[in-house]
Structure formats: structure tokens, C-alpha cells
Design an enzyme around this catalytic site. Structure first.
Site, short mmCIF file in Angstrom:
data_model
loop_
_atom_site.label_atom_id
_atom_site.label_comp_id
_atom_site.label_asym_id
_atom_site.label_seq_id
_atom_site.Cartn_x
_atom_site.Cartn_y
_atom_site.Cartn_z
N TYR A 1 -42.53 -16.77 19.10
CA TYR A 1 -42.61 -18.11 18.54
C TYR A 1 -42.16 -19.07 19.63
O TYR A 1 -41.10 -18.88 20.23
CB TYR A 1 -41.72 -18.26 17.31
CG TYR A 1 -41.74 -19.68 16.77
CD1 TYR A 1 -42.76 -20.10 15.93
CD2 TYR A 1 -40.78 -20.60 17.16
CE1 TYR A 1 -42.81 -21.40 15.46
CE2 TYR A 1 -40.82 -21.91 16.70
CZ TYR A 1 -41.83 -22.30 15.85
OH TYR A 1 -41.88 -23.59 15.40
N ARG B 1 -46.68 -13.06 10.27
CA ARG B 1 -46.73 -13.79 9.01
C ARG B 1 -47.76 -14.89 9.18
O ARG B 1 -47.92 -15.47 10.26
CB ARG B 1 -45.37 -14.41 8.67
CG ARG B 1 -44.33 -13.39 8.25
CD ARG B 1 -44.61 -12.82 6.87
NE ARG B 1 -44.43 -13.84 5.82
CZ ARG B 1 -44.92 -13.70 4.59
NH1 ARG B 1 -45.64 -12.65 4.26
NH2 ARG B 1 -44.70 -14.64 3.68
N ARG C 1 -23.24 -30.22 11.33
CA ARG C 1 -22.98 -31.47 12.03
C ARG C 1 -22.07 -32.33 11.16
O ARG C 1 -22.45 -32.69 10.05
CB ARG C 1 -24.29 -32.21 12.33
CG ARG C 1 -25.22 -31.43 13.24
CD ARG C 1 -26.46 -32.24 13.53
NE ARG C 1 -27.44 -31.46 14.26
CZ ARG C 1 -28.66 -31.88 14.53
NH1 ARG C 1 -29.04 -33.08 14.11
NH2 ARG C 1 -29.50 -31.13 15.21
N ARG D 1 -43.06 -26.23 1.76
CA ARG D 1 -42.86 -27.65 2.03
C ARG D 1 -44.12 -28.44 1.72
O ARG D 1 -45.22 -27.89 1.63
CB ARG D 1 -42.42 -27.89 3.47
CG ARG D 1 -43.36 -27.35 4.54
CD ARG D 1 -42.74 -27.58 5.91
NE ARG D 1 -43.57 -27.06 6.99
CZ ARG D 1 -43.32 -27.25 8.28
NH1 ARG D 1 -42.29 -27.98 8.66
NH2 ARG D 1 -44.11 -26.72 9.21
N ARG E 1 -26.41 -18.11 13.82
CA ARG E 1 -25.39 -19.10 13.52
C ARG E 1 -26.01 -20.16 12.62
O ARG E 1 -27.24 -20.23 12.50
CB ARG E 1 -24.83 -19.75 14.79
CG ARG E 1 -25.83 -20.61 15.54
CD ARG E 1 -25.27 -21.13 16.85
NE ARG E 1 -26.17 -22.09 17.47
CZ ARG E 1 -26.14 -23.38 17.27
NH1 ARG E 1 -25.24 -23.90 16.46
NH2 ARG E 1 -27.00 -24.19 17.86
#
Length: 373
Positions: A350, A250, A177, A282, A173
Site C-alpha cells: 500500500y 482486498r 492529539r 464511508r 500505535r
């Protein structure tokens, strides 16, 4: 009688919490760590008065009040709130997807306008009734603008393959917000330990024998001889010498830079770069995790990387083939006498930090019950 009750392999959060609980119960513990420092991936290196998250950004967040109280009895946390920014072709967007993001994308100002725009974007992909890959799933859920600017490139870099080659279940999903709120997590408790994560690990391991720079796999026989029981937090396939085949991961690569003449590089702790052609996912500016006012700054470029022996396994590739292999290792693990398996690598999962703490506390509790029977 052996010298120790428990040999704990790995000084990351899982191993440290388990060791702490065992010591509180009067157990003699030895923690061995392959790296030259404790703390695993939450280790911080202090440079120019800044606590650098050496293995990527770690923000503690939870909706579990007991876990929050547990870590706060050890160290004090600040009020850091994770509010990352996405940079796509030089334009900035707020994350997670909220009214600020929708205004930046389309100029909409009200929740109804935003919902109508998303509905309009998704309508184009109504023909996709059974998504066959991540791209189809994402387009069906959010339409092309959000997918192409904020999801596609980042995801492809992260997993090292095209979105059309990734399974649809990765995106179950997409949370929207419809408020002007940039708080990334829904959890009510969130922050960073004041003084960095080393303070938390040091508090957990206080008074416990620790040996760093020790590879358990290489010295297994002599180390096992020291303790009645073992908690293993390393890679489960490595423990069993890959008899069922290697599990896929990974990895990540970090490039740290000390910008001595710059006080503030990007004005935010985390900025994601979502365009596919930019090789890093990032840039992290560490001083913002603790509201630092130092005259210089330290940034980290985070690059996704293929995993191979010698690199750190960060993310399990939980596809169908790897899940089958892991279940075989699980079956072998259940047959091991006096060996417990815990943590993200031993469980091939994870896990957020709060889940790691909760799982370590549960394993300790369960092991006590079994020992008492």
C-alpha cells in the site's frame, strides 16, 4: 532498432511519472492501459461540473518538499485539508483522535483530563501483556470507548473478518492529539489538483504515445516486441502466471449517486461509518474536495469487498503467508532481463501518492545509473 525505448504497462501515477521522466531524457515511450481511461485509481470523472474520484477519495499529502515541488510544477494544487468525520450510531466524532473527539466522547475539556480518561480506560486491560490479535492490541492502547465506537466495526468491515482474527501488528500505535485540530495528516503539504487528478496525469503524459483498453497480459508478445525495455506496474503474480500461487488482496465497491435536488449532503468530503452493521465504510461527497458551489451534489458509498478475478485489487493482505509468496515473485523479478517492476501492485504494497511519486523517480534514476554502467 525497436520503435520505443520503454513500454510502460499501466497509466497510474507510478507509470505516468516514470514515462514523464523518460520522455524528458529523450526516450521514446509507449504507455498501455487496460482500462478505458488513464490515471489508474486517481482518475476523476466529471459529472455536473464535479470531479468525481471514481475509485475512492485521494488526497495528496506529503512531508517530502521535493515531491511537493515536483507535482506543483505540473499542476496547481488547492488548499484542501483532510478532516474526516466518524458517524457511530448517529453521533458524530472528529478524526483523527484529538481534543474534539475526546470532548465528544467524554465531555473532557483539557489535555490533562483527556489523558487521565484514556489512562483510566486502558487500565482495565493491563492484564494483556502480549496482545494476540488486533482487538487486544487496540484495547491495550486506547481502551473500550474509542475501540468499540471508532475502530472495531470499521476495521472489521475493511478486512472482512473479526478483529480477534486479525494480527496485532496492524495497529502498532494509536496516535492521540491533545489539541483541537482536525487535520488528519501531519504532513506540511496537502491539497487536491485544481481541476482534478486528470490534470496531473495529462500533464505527466503530455506528448507520450498512450493506448487505452489494451490488456498487456493478453498481448504481451506483440507489445514486448515494440520496446527495448518494459516497466510493469500490474499485479506481480499475474505477470508470472501465478507460478508461486496467487497473492491475496482486498477489493472495494463504489456506489455513486447524483443528488440533483440536494446542494450539500453531509457538509464534509469524507464521513466514516464505524458501526459494523452498516455495510459501507464511508460516504464521500466529492464537491468538497474542491470547495464546489454547484447546485447539486454527488456522493459515493464505499463498500469493502472480497477480491476475486475481475475485481480491482486495492489493498494487499500483507500477512506472513502472502509475504513469503511475494518474496518468491521478487526473486523471479530480479532475474528478468530488460523488465522493471514498480508501483503498488508490482511491489505488493500500500503506497500513498507521494511515496508513489518518489519511488517512480528513484526507479528512473536507478535505471539510468545501471544503463550507464
Amino acid at each position: 532498432m525497436k520503435q520505443y525505448d520503454y513500454l510502460i504497462v499501466g497509466s497510474g501515477l507510478f507509470g505516468a511519472v516514470f514515462a514523464h521522466e523518460a520522455q524528458k531524457a529523450g526516450k521514446r515511450c509507449l504507455v498501455v492501459e487496460k482500462r478505458t481511461h488513464t490515471g489508474g485509481n486517481i482518475y476523476c470523472e466529471e459529472i455536473a461540473g464535479i470531479h468525481v474520484h471514481k475509485y475512492g477519495a485521494h488526497i495528496f499529502h506529503t512531508d517530502n518538499k521535493e515531491v511537493w515541488q515536483y507535482v506543483n510544477q505540473l499542476v496547481e494544487f488547492n488548499r484542501y485539508t483532510n478532516s474526516p468525520i466518524a458517524n457511530y450510531e448517529g453521533k458524530l466524532y472528529n478524526l483523527p483522535f484529538n481534543m474534539n473527539t475526546f470532548y465528544q466522547l467524554w465531555g473532557v475539556r483539557t489535555p490533562d483530563e483527556a489523558k487521565a480518561k484514556i489512562k483510566e480506560q486502558c487500565k482495565e486491560y493491563e492484564y494483556i501483556t502480549n496482545p494476540q490479535n488486533l482487538e487486544e492490541q487496540a484495547l491495550k492502547l486506547c481502551g473500550k470507548d474509542i475501540y468499540q465506537r471508532l475502530i472495531k466495526g470499521y476495521t472489521e468491515k475493511q478486512w472482512g473478518r473479526a478483529a480477534t482474527e486479525l494480527p496485532a501488528f496492524i495497529i502498532k500505535r494509536i496516535p492521540f492529539r491533545f489539541v483541537f485540530d482536525n487535520n488528519y495528516f501531519n504532513d506540511p503539504y496537502q491539497g487536491i489538483p485544481i481541476g482534478g487528478y486528470n490534470c496531473l496525469i495529462n500533464a505527466l503524459l503530455k506528448g507520450i504515445d498512450v493506448r487505452i483498453g489494451v490488456d498487456y497480459i493478453e498481448h504481451r508478445q506483440e507489445l514486448d516486441a515494440l520496446a527495448e525495455k518494459v516497466l510493469y506496474t500490474g499485479c506481480i503474480d499475474e505477470y508470472f502466471n501465478y507460478v508461486c500461487g496467487p497473492l491475496e488482496y482486498r477489493s472495494l465497491r463504489f456506489e455513486h449517486k447524483h443528488l440533483k435536488d440536494i446542494e450539500d449532503f453531509q457538509g464534509n468530503a469524507v464521513v466514516n461509518y464505524t458501526a459494523r452493521e452498516i455495510p459501507y465504510t464511508r460516504i464521500i461527497e466529492h464537491k468538497h474536495f474542491e470547495f464546489g458551489k454547484q447546485p447539486s451534489t454527488i456522493i459515493t458509498y464505499e463498500y469493502p469487498d472480497d477480491f476475486e478475478k475481475g475485481k480491482e485489487p486495492y489493498y494487499p493482505v500483507n500477512d506472513e503467508d502472502n509475504t513469503k509468496i511475494f518474496k518468491k515473485y521478487q526473486a523471479l523479478a530480479q532475474k528478468e532481463k530488460n523488465v522493471l517492476f514498480g508501483g503498488r501492485l508490482a511491489q505488493y504494497t500500500y503506497a500513498d501518492m507521494d511515496d508513489t511519486v518518489a519511488a517512480a523517480l528513484k526507479l528512473w534514476k536507478d535505471s539510468r545509473i545501471i544503463s550507464a554502467q
